[in-house]
Enzyme design. Structure first.
Site, PDB file in Angstrom:
ATOM      1  N   GLU A 160       0.794  -1.240   0.000  1.00  0.00           N
ATOM      2  CA  GLU A 160       0.000   0.000   0.000  1.00  0.00           C
ATOM      3  C   GLU A 160       0.824   1.287   0.000  1.00  0.00           C
ATOM      4  OE1 GLU A 160      -2.984  -0.288   3.092  1.00  0.00           O
ATOM      5  OE2 GLU A 160      -3.504  -2.331   2.510  1.00  0.00           O
ATOM      6  N   ASN A 202       2.034  -5.111  -3.148  1.00  0.00           N
ATOM      7  CA  ASN A 202       0.624  -5.415  -2.875  1.00  0.00           C
ATOM      8  C   ASN A 202      -0.156  -4.126  -2.600  1.00  0.00           C
ATOM      9  OD1 ASN A 202      -1.442  -7.439  -2.245  1.00  0.00           O
ATOM     10  ND2 ASN A 202      -1.240  -6.817  -0.104  1.00  0.00           N
ATOM     11  N   HIS A 238     -10.506  -5.903  -2.225  1.00  0.00           N
ATOM     12  CA  HIS A 238     -11.585  -5.688  -1.257  1.00  0.00           C
ATOM     13  C   HIS A 238     -12.701  -4.999  -2.041  1.00  0.00           C
ATOM     14  CE1 HIS A 238      -9.113  -6.894   2.111  1.00  0.00           C
ATOM     15  NE2 HIS A 238      -8.161  -6.046   1.743  1.00  0.00           N
ATOM     16  N   GLU A 265      -6.295 -10.510  -1.097  1.00  0.00           N
ATOM     17  CA  GLU A 265      -7.112 -10.235   0.101  1.00  0.00           C
ATOM     18  C   GLU A 265      -8.596 -10.166  -0.260  1.00  0.00           C
ATOM     19  OE1 GLU A 265      -5.656  -6.843   2.347  1.00  0.00           O
ATOM     20  OE2 GLU A 265      -3.575  -7.350   1.919  1.00  0.00           O
ATOM     21  N   ASP A 267     -12.347 -10.068  -0.647  1.00  0.00           N
ATOM     22  CA  ASP A 267     -13.621 -10.148   0.063  1.00  0.00           C
ATOM     23  C   ASP A 267     -14.590  -9.222  -0.669  1.00  0.00           C
ATOM     24  OD1 ASP A 267     -12.618  -7.697   1.074  1.00  0.00           O
ATOM     25  OD2 ASP A 267     -12.250  -8.504   3.071  1.00  0.00           O
TER      26      ASP A 267
HETATM   27  O1  G2I Z   1      -7.503  -3.499   6.500  1.00  0.00           O
HETATM   28  C1  G2I Z   1      -7.700  -4.670   5.791  1.00  0.00           C
HETATM   29  C2  G2I Z   1      -6.421  -5.137   5.160  1.00  0.00           C
HETATM   30  C3  G2I Z   1      -5.946  -4.148   4.106  1.00  0.00           C
HETATM   31  N1  G2I Z   1      -4.739  -4.619   3.454  1.00  0.00           N
HETATM   32  C4  G2I Z   1      -3.644  -4.984   4.330  1.00  0.00           C
HETATM   33  C5  G2I Z   1      -4.105  -5.933   5.409  1.00  0.00           C
HETATM   34  O2  G2I Z   1      -3.039  -6.229   6.282  1.00  0.00           O
HETATM   35  C6  G2I Z   1      -5.282  -5.391   6.162  1.00  0.00           C
HETATM   36  O3  G2I Z   1      -5.614  -6.349   7.182  1.00  0.00           O
HETATM   37  C7  G2I Z   1      -6.145  -5.825   8.355  1.00  0.00           C
HETATM   38  C8  G2I Z   1      -6.461  -6.964   9.298  1.00  0.00           C
HETATM   39  O4  G2I Z   1      -7.455  -7.755   8.712  1.00  0.00           O
HETATM   40  C9  G2I Z   1      -6.967  -6.410  10.621  1.00  0.00           C
HETATM   41  O5  G2I Z   1      -7.086  -7.469  11.562  1.00  0.00           O
HETATM   42  O6  G2I Z   1      -5.215  -4.955   8.922  1.00  0.00           O
HETATM   43  C10 G2I Z   1      -5.745  -4.318  10.088  1.00  0.00           C
HETATM   44  C11 G2I Z   1      -4.781  -3.269  10.575  1.00  0.00           C
HETATM   45  O7  G2I Z   1      -4.761  -2.185   9.743  1.00  0.00           O
HETATM   46  C12 G2I Z   1      -6.020  -5.360  11.161  1.00  0.00           C
HETATM   47  O8  G2I Z   1      -6.623  -4.742  12.272  1.00  0.00           O
HETATM   48  C13 G2I Z   1      -5.919  -4.765  13.449  1.00  0.00           C
HETATM   49  C14 G2I Z   1      -6.554  -3.775  14.383  1.00  0.00           C
HETATM   50  O9  G2I Z   1      -6.476  -2.482  13.794  1.00  0.00           O
HETATM   51  C15 G2I Z   1      -5.818  -3.756  15.678  1.00  0.00           C
HETATM   52  O10 G2I Z   1      -6.471  -2.908  16.583  1.00  0.00           O
HETATM   53  C16 G2I Z   1      -5.737  -5.171  16.261  1.00  0.00           C
HETATM   54  O11 G2I Z   1      -4.928  -5.181  17.410  1.00  0.00           O
HETATM   55  O12 G2I Z   1      -5.915  -6.042  14.026  1.00  0.00           O
HETATM   56  C17 G2I Z   1      -5.130  -6.113  15.191  1.00  0.00           C
HETATM   57  C18 G2I Z   1      -5.045  -7.558  15.676  1.00  0.00           C
HETATM   58  O13 G2I Z   1      -6.342  -8.084  15.881  1.00  0.00           O
END
Ligand code: G2I
Length: 464
Positions: A160, A202, A238, A265, A267
């Site tokens: 990103e 990515n 997404h 990714e 969805d």
């Molecule tokens: O935002 C969706 C995805 C966009 N592309 C990059 C990916 O890496 C990203 O994944 C998401 C995860 O699915 C989330 O799970 O990235 C987020 C972070 O920007 C993840 O969220 C984080 C929460 O923001 C935190 O508060 C939490 O501690 O997940 C962490 C672990 O559960």
């Protein structure tokens, strides 16, 4: 005699099971309809993966679906910078290692995600800038990619980095402010640390030909023309309730640059079109021979970061949704990768650069008679990464040592694929156990990063 169906199922499972690091994918000898996503994808020489939160691996509904349907996993958070280097220089691999073990035990490949991203930077890195941040980020890439060397088939090296909107340019971040070459510096460091992983850029909102995807396209074209080691582009996908009509054409234009493409990714917003859109994405990937994997961003709807969007293929009880059938049918109707032995989705331990292939151990090379070394530098203000190519002379090597004198005030801060003695002045780099023996004329690479300038270093190679 076993019925034909059972034989086909066995062949399919064998193919799916073969999708682990270090193995070459073979196509099933007889085309058959896969009854799971992983079997159907493997028959076509591809991965079908899911993002996994390791905390859920103890939930049986979750793990049953994961193990049955997917032959690739991506760590949803566990391999990101904040998770793997919570304080500078202290590396924590517990979560990522757990996922790798699960994958290995279940015949799955692992997509690494993500070495550098402006989000989920640890706090200590968020407050850094300039050459200190540049050194820290390259060290991070080197350390994490080295740790997972041979265990991941692809890495999202940079995630990103492009801006949304019409500019087609880079996103502002502290990483970007270290210099526009930060992305290529990261790719070079990743290649040096893990020559066998496919190195990917990515991003999201790249699901058709638009300003952002074109900005990335131009970067990839530039990297390919200058020999920056990039192997693939990830399209996060997404998606909402519609899909760009040129989704497939966009994948194809990247593939035509000579990189693999991966859906990383996926969805899709729930609603009437969800199943169709999942099917359209899958058909697009199957129609592009360099589209080597599809990963959905979670297993069940309630595992998704998109909350009430119900954006995935399984409901919270693990039941298949209509979108599942749409994907499975598209996988089964699609074409296989034309020549999976030369364009496998998982070259893993076959390094993209054949010069790093270790020599055949059944023909040990004789000792003596010299070696040569050359260095290529990737520098920025206050730091550099040096990649050193060692080439054996006509008698081959049992081991080698490369000496280099650093400019005054410069020092080595990290080394890969060699052991350094000293860190400033004249530094001696000696082979590690797997790259000392080189056949006549064979080459290998090692690298190091340093503070200060790396200009003017002349390597001298001694063979043993
Ligand atoms: O935002 C969706 C995805 C966009 N592309 C990059 C990916 O890496 C990203 O994944 C998401 C995860 O699915 C989330 O799970 O990235 C987020 C972070 O920007 C993840 O969220 C984080 C929460 O923001 C935190 O508060 C939490 O501690 O997940 C962490 C672990 O559960």
């Amino acid at each position: 005699m076993r019925p034909k169906r059972a034989l086909l199922a066995t062949a399919t499972l064998a193919v799916a099971g073969a999708l682990t690091v270090g193995m070459t994918l073979a196509m099933a000898p007889v085309a058959s309809a896969g009854t799971t996503l992983r079997a159907a994808a493997a028959e076509k020489g591809r991965y079908f993966g899911a993002a996994v939160a390791t905390g859920k691996l103890s939930t049986s509904t979750y793990t049953t679906v994961l193990n049955r349907e997917f032959n690739s996993v991506t760590a949803e958070n566990e391999m990101k910078w904040d998770a793997t280097e919570p304080s500078q220089g202290r590396f924590v691999y517990t979560g990522g290692d757990r996922l790798v073990s699960h994958a290995q035990a279940n015949g799955m490949g692992v997509r690494g995600h993500a070495l550098l991203w402006h989000q989920q930077e640890p706090g200590w890195a968020q407050s850094m800038s300039g050459s200190a941040l540049r050194s820290a980020m390259i060290n991070h890439v080197t350390q994490v990619a080295t740790h997972y060397r041979g265990k991941v088939y692809a890495w999202d090296v940079v995630n990103e980095a492009f801006a949304d909107g019409g500019s087609g340019g880079r996103r502002d971040s502290n990483l970007q402010r270290t210099g526009n070459d930060w992305i290529e510096a990261a790719f070079r460091a990743a290649r040096a640390a893990d020559p066998g992983a496919k190195l990917c850029y990515n991003d999201y909102n790249t699901d058709g030909v638009n300003a952002k995807s074109t900005g990335i396209y131009n970067m990839v074209r530039d990297f390919k023309s200058r020999g920056v080691p990039i192997d693939c582009v990830g399209f996060q996908s997404h998606l909402g309730t519609t899909i760009a009509s040129d989704y497939q054409a966009n994948l194809q234009r990247f593939a035509d640059l000579g990189v693999d493409v991966q859906i990383t990714e996926l969805d899709v917003m729930t609603g009437g079109n969800q199943a169709n859109i999942f099917g359209t994405v899958t058909r697009a990937c199957m129609a592009v021979s360099r589209c080597t994997s599809i990963t959905v961003w979670g297993v069940r709807d309630c595992d998704s970061w998109r909350g009430s969007d119900n954006a995935l293929l399984f409901d919270c009880n693990g039941n298949k949704k209509p979108a599942y059938d749409s994907v499975l049918n598209a996988l089964n109707a699609g074409s296989g990768i034309p020549n999976p032995t030369t364009t496998p989705p998982n070259p893993t331990t076959t390094p993209p650069n054949p010069t790093t292939t270790p020599p055949n151990p059944t023909t040990p090379p004789p000792g003596g008679s010299g070696c040569s070394a050359s260095v290529s530098l990737n520098s920025w203000t206050g730091g550099f990464v040096a990649t050193v190519k060692v080439t054996a002379g006509s008698s081959g090597t049992r081991g080698w040592t490369v000496s280099m004198t650093l400019p005054s005030g410069s020092s080595v801060t990290g080394t890969w694929s060699a052991t350094a003695s000293g860190s400033s002045g004249t530094v001696r780099f000696t082979n590690v156990d797997y790259n000392g023996a080189l056949g006549a004329g064979q080459s290998t690479e090692f690298g190091f990063q340093g503070n200060g300038s790396g200009a003017g270093m002349t390597p001298t190679c001694t063979a043993s």
